[in-house]
Design a protein around this motif. Structure first.
Motif, mmCIF file in Angstrom:
data_model
loop_
_atom_site.group_PDB
_atom_site.id
_atom_site.type_symbol
_atom_site.label_atom_id
_atom_site.label_comp_id
_atom_site.label_asym_id
_atom_site.label_seq_id
_atom_site.Cartn_x
_atom_site.Cartn_y
_atom_site.Cartn_z
ATOM 1 N N ARG A 167 -31.128 -24.565 -22.326
ATOM 2 C CA ARG A 167 -30.130 -23.734 -21.649
ATOM 3 C C ARG A 167 -30.631 -23.485 -20.236
ATOM 4 N N GLN A 188 -37.678 -14.471 -19.094
ATOM 5 C CA GLN A 188 -37.079 -15.778 -18.814
ATOM 6 C C GLN A 188 -38.026 -16.687 -18.030
ATOM 7 N N VAL A 189 -38.798 -16.111 -17.112
ATOM 8 C CA VAL A 189 -39.597 -16.930 -16.185
ATOM 9 C C VAL A 189 -41.001 -17.231 -16.728
ATOM 10 N N TYR A 248 -32.016 -23.413 -13.632
ATOM 11 C CA TYR A 248 -33.138 -24.263 -14.052
ATOM 12 C C TYR A 248 -33.260 -24.247 -15.580
ATOM 13 N N GLY A 293 -44.195 -18.508 -18.322
ATOM 14 C CA GLY A 293 -44.543 -19.759 -18.985
ATOM 15 C C GLY A 293 -43.789 -20.970 -18.480
ATOM 16 N N ARG A 294 -42.934 -20.786 -17.439
ATOM 17 C CA ARG A 294 -42.106 -21.919 -17.032
ATOM 18 C C ARG A 294 -42.497 -22.516 -15.679
ATOM 19 N N GLY A 295 -43.601 -22.079 -15.125
ATOM 20 C CA GLY A 295 -44.089 -22.718 -13.907
ATOM 21 C C GLY A 295 -45.003 -23.874 -14.254
ATOM 22 N N GLY A 296 -45.312 -24.702 -13.260
ATOM 23 C CA GLY A 296 -46.275 -25.787 -13.468
ATOM 24 C C GLY A 296 -47.679 -25.220 -13.631
ATOM 25 N N ALA A 314 -36.779 -12.839 -7.034
ATOM 26 C CA ALA A 314 -35.803 -11.877 -7.560
ATOM 27 C C ALA A 314 -36.508 -10.674 -8.184
ATOM 28 N N ARG A 320 -35.545 -8.731 -18.123
ATOM 29 C CA ARG A 320 -34.977 -9.985 -18.619
ATOM 30 C C ARG A 320 -35.611 -11.178 -17.897
ATOM 31 N N TRP A 321 -35.721 -11.091 -16.564
ATOM 32 C CA TRP A 321 -36.305 -12.195 -15.799
ATOM 33 C C TRP A 321 -37.763 -12.406 -16.184
ATOM 34 N N ASP A 330 -31.407 -21.063 -16.837
ATOM 35 C CA ASP A 330 -31.724 -19.681 -16.473
ATOM 36 C C ASP A 330 -30.744 -19.196 -15.394
ATOM 37 N N ARG A 358 -39.510 -25.881 -27.070
ATOM 38 C CA ARG A 358 -40.675 -26.753 -27.211
ATOM 39 C C ARG A 358 -40.953 -27.132 -28.653
ATOM 40 N N PRO A 408 -41.908 -28.943 -14.439
ATOM 41 C CA PRO A 408 -41.099 -28.060 -13.584
ATOM 42 C C PRO A 408 -41.268 -28.358 -12.102
ATOM 43 N N ILE A 409 -42.337 -29.102 -11.757
ATOM 44 C CA ILE A 409 -42.541 -29.443 -10.344
ATOM 45 C C ILE A 409 -41.520 -30.505 -9.916
ATOM 46 N N GLN A 451 -42.859 -25.059 -5.590
ATOM 47 C CA GLN A 451 -42.603 -26.320 -6.293
ATOM 48 C C GLN A 451 -41.673 -26.170 -7.493
ATOM 49 N N CYS A 452 -41.728 -25.040 -8.163
ATOM 50 C CA CYS A 452 -40.996 -24.896 -9.425
ATOM 51 C C CYS A 452 -39.886 -23.849 -9.278
ATOM 52 N N GLY A 453 -38.681 -24.214 -9.688
ATOM 53 C CA GLY A 453 -37.526 -23.331 -9.562
ATOM 54 C C GLY A 453 -37.751 -21.934 -10.127
ATOM 55 N N PRO A 454 -38.253 -21.814 -11.361
ATOM 56 C CA PRO A 454 -38.419 -20.483 -11.943
ATOM 57 C C PRO A 454 -39.340 -19.590 -11.114
ATOM 58 N N ILE A 512 -34.313 -24.052 -19.416
ATOM 59 C CA ILE A 512 -35.273 -23.430 -20.330
ATOM 60 C C ILE A 512 -35.298 -24.336 -21.551
ATOM 61 N N TRP A 515 -30.812 -19.131 -12.381
ATOM 62 C CA TRP A 515 -30.768 -19.905 -11.138
ATOM 63 C C TRP A 515 -30.462 -21.374 -11.399
ATOM 64 N N CYS A 544 -38.583 -30.988 -11.524
ATOM 65 C CA CYS A 544 -37.221 -30.539 -11.823
ATOM 66 C C CYS A 544 -36.574 -29.871 -10.609
ATOM 67 N N HIS A 554 -37.438 -18.889 -7.406
ATOM 68 C CA HIS A 554 -36.305 -17.965 -7.488
ATOM 69 C C HIS A 554 -36.632 -16.733 -8.323
ATOM 70 N N GLY A 555 -37.315 -16.945 -9.437
ATOM 71 C CA GLY A 555 -37.583 -15.846 -10.357
ATOM 72 C C GLY A 555 -38.514 -14.807 -9.763
#
Lengths: 83, 381
Positions: A37, B325-326, A43, B328-331, B298, B321-322, A39, A48, A19-20, B288-291, A45, A41, A22, B294-295
């Motif tokens: 898919r 969604q967010v 990015y 577990g998705r960071g580095g 927000a 919901r966020w 999210d 896995r 993710p760094i 560094q990571c979009g989620p 998902i 914004w 991406c 932004h997440g």
């Protein structure tokens, strides 16, 4: 990125996102919507789960190849090392 | 010594509670290629925590002893003490102790003290490695893990200062002695930092598994009534007043993290505190990571509106919901911790949440009950 050979004996490969790297370009989600898919914004998902299915493996490989940020990789399913 | 440490069951006190012996084993498995490095992490990015600072200030030799034991055991040729910048007295204390050891003629693995800018994520182990490699103190992507290839490509053992101090005690008194305190799953004692509405805020040592109420009792008890307790720090869990009496402080029961216990006074508002914390953590993203970028932003904005009793329709549903969604998705786990805090606040204070959503003004929003988050300054390193 140090990725192990996806065809090693560890079983079917799975997608792995850095993710760094991406930037949310989003090609990947258009190539394999079954696995990726976007999210709210834009990015990805990424599912896995190990990819048993040959067609999904092919599409996943294409998504990896098309990522302009080289943020996607196919890795061996088992990678559960700690820090 | 690695076997003794494994038998002791010591787990990392930086927040992750990862088995220390397993880390030592992983590092020593890689030393054939290159000599290892030991990093003592006393950067303490958690604003409500003071335990590592306190320990390093008052027991610097215990930390240095542990670092030497670790270095000898895993085959390290260097030790780094990693601190964050507003810590001049600490730096002085450590240099004085190092001088004392040199003057005593002890031959030891060389120690270097490195400071970094204060950042919430600067103490994450891959961020430590990046900083020591000359980069910003931002988390990196694993693999490779620090234990495989860390600072300068060397296998690197990154331990929290309290963990390292415990290894010195295990080396001195043995694993059975260590296991006599604490729980079977998490032996030993833990340093906890009590803040908020307690009579005597500060750092205290408890047996792991101590009831939360007894820990609060060490700090003189709650000043008045309590509206809830934040256990584990900014990435921790809100405990509702009714649940406080039943909670035991073990990492297997609650995200104990680095041992922060923030006690909310009777008029405090956990939702407001959580919103302020989420806002701070969003600002503290490494970007560094979009989620995360932004997440978290927000989620924090929606929480701030809810806390101010000025929520938009759908804010609560969006936060939920966020959160899913967010997570577990960071580095690194920075976004996960922030989300854990927010979600636990929503769960712990449902009645109070309903009042906020109906637009009822809340005193807790105007007057914070916990020490406020520090200001976020720009720049890294």
């Amino acid at each position: 990125m140090a990725m192990r050979d996806p065809n090693a004996a560890d079983g079917p490969p799975r997608l792995r996102l850095n993710p760094i790297l991406c930037d949310g370009v989003g090609y990947c989600a258009e190539i394999v919507p079954e696995l990726i898919r976007l999210d709210d914004w834009g990015y990805p998902i990424v599912e896995r789960r190990p990819l048993e299915d040959g067609r999904l493996q092919r599409l996943a490989r294409r998504a990896v190849a098309q990522c302009p940020r080289v943020a996607l990789a196919l890795t061996a399913a088992e990678d559960t090392r700690g820090s | 010594m690695i076997e003794v440490l494994e038998r002791s069951g010591l787990r990392g006190r930086g927040g992750g509670w990862f088995p220390a012996g397993r880390k030592w084993r992983a590092v020593s498995d890689h030393v054939e290629e290159r000599p290892a490095l030991v990093v003592v992490n006393a950067s303490e990015g958690e604003p409500l925590s003071a335990k590592d600072r306190t320990l390093a200030l008052h027991r610097p030799h215990l930390i240095l002893d542990g670092a030497q034991v670790a270095a000898e055991s895993v085959g390290a040729e260097g030790i780094v003490i990693y601190l964050s910048s507003p810590s001049r007295p600490l730096v002085r204390a450590l240099h004085r102790s190092l001088r004392e050891r040199r003057d005593a003629g002890v031959r030891e693995v060389p120690v270097r003290v490195v400071r970094t800018a204060h950042r919430y994520v600067a103490g994450e182990s891959s961020a430590v490695v990046r900083r020591l490699n000359g980069g910003p103190s931002k988390p990196g992507f694993a693999p490779p893990y620090p234990s495989e290839r860390g600072v300068g490509g060397r296998p690197t053992l990154v331990h929290n200062a309290e963990t390292i101090a415990n290894t010195a005690l295990v080396a001195r008194f043995g694993d059975a002695w260590f296991r006599a305190r604490g729980t079977a799953g998490a032996p030993g004692t833990a340093l906890v930092t009590l803040s908020g509405s307690v009579r005597h805020p500060g750092v205290y040592e408890i047996d792991v598994g101590t009831p939360l109420v007894d820990a609060i009792g060490l700090a003189g008890g709650v000043a008045g009534a309590t509206a809830g307790v934040l256990v584990g720090g900014y990435a921790g869990t809100w405990i509702a007043p009714a649940a406080v009496a039943h909670l035991r402080l073990t990492p297997d029961e609650v995200a104990l993290g680095c041992g922060v216990l923030g006690v909310l006074g009777g008029h405090g508002c956990g939702l407001s505190e959580s919103a302020r914390i989420a806002d701070y953590l969003a600002r503290q993203s490494a970007g560094q990571c979009g989620p995360c970028v932004h997440g978290l932003r927000a989620i924090a904005d929606a929480m701030l509106r809810i806390a101010a009793s000025d929520a938009n329709p759908g804010d609560l549903e969006r936060v939920r919901r966020w959160a899913l969604q967010v997570t577990g998705r960071g580095g690194c786990h920075h976004p996960d911790g922030a989300i854990h805090n927010v979600v636990s606040a929503l769960e712990a204070f449902p009645d109070h949440l309903a009042l906020h959503l109906r637009g009822m003004p809340c005193h807790g929003w105007a007057d914070g009950a916990l020490p406020p988050p520090p200001r976020s300054t720009p720049g890294w390193r």
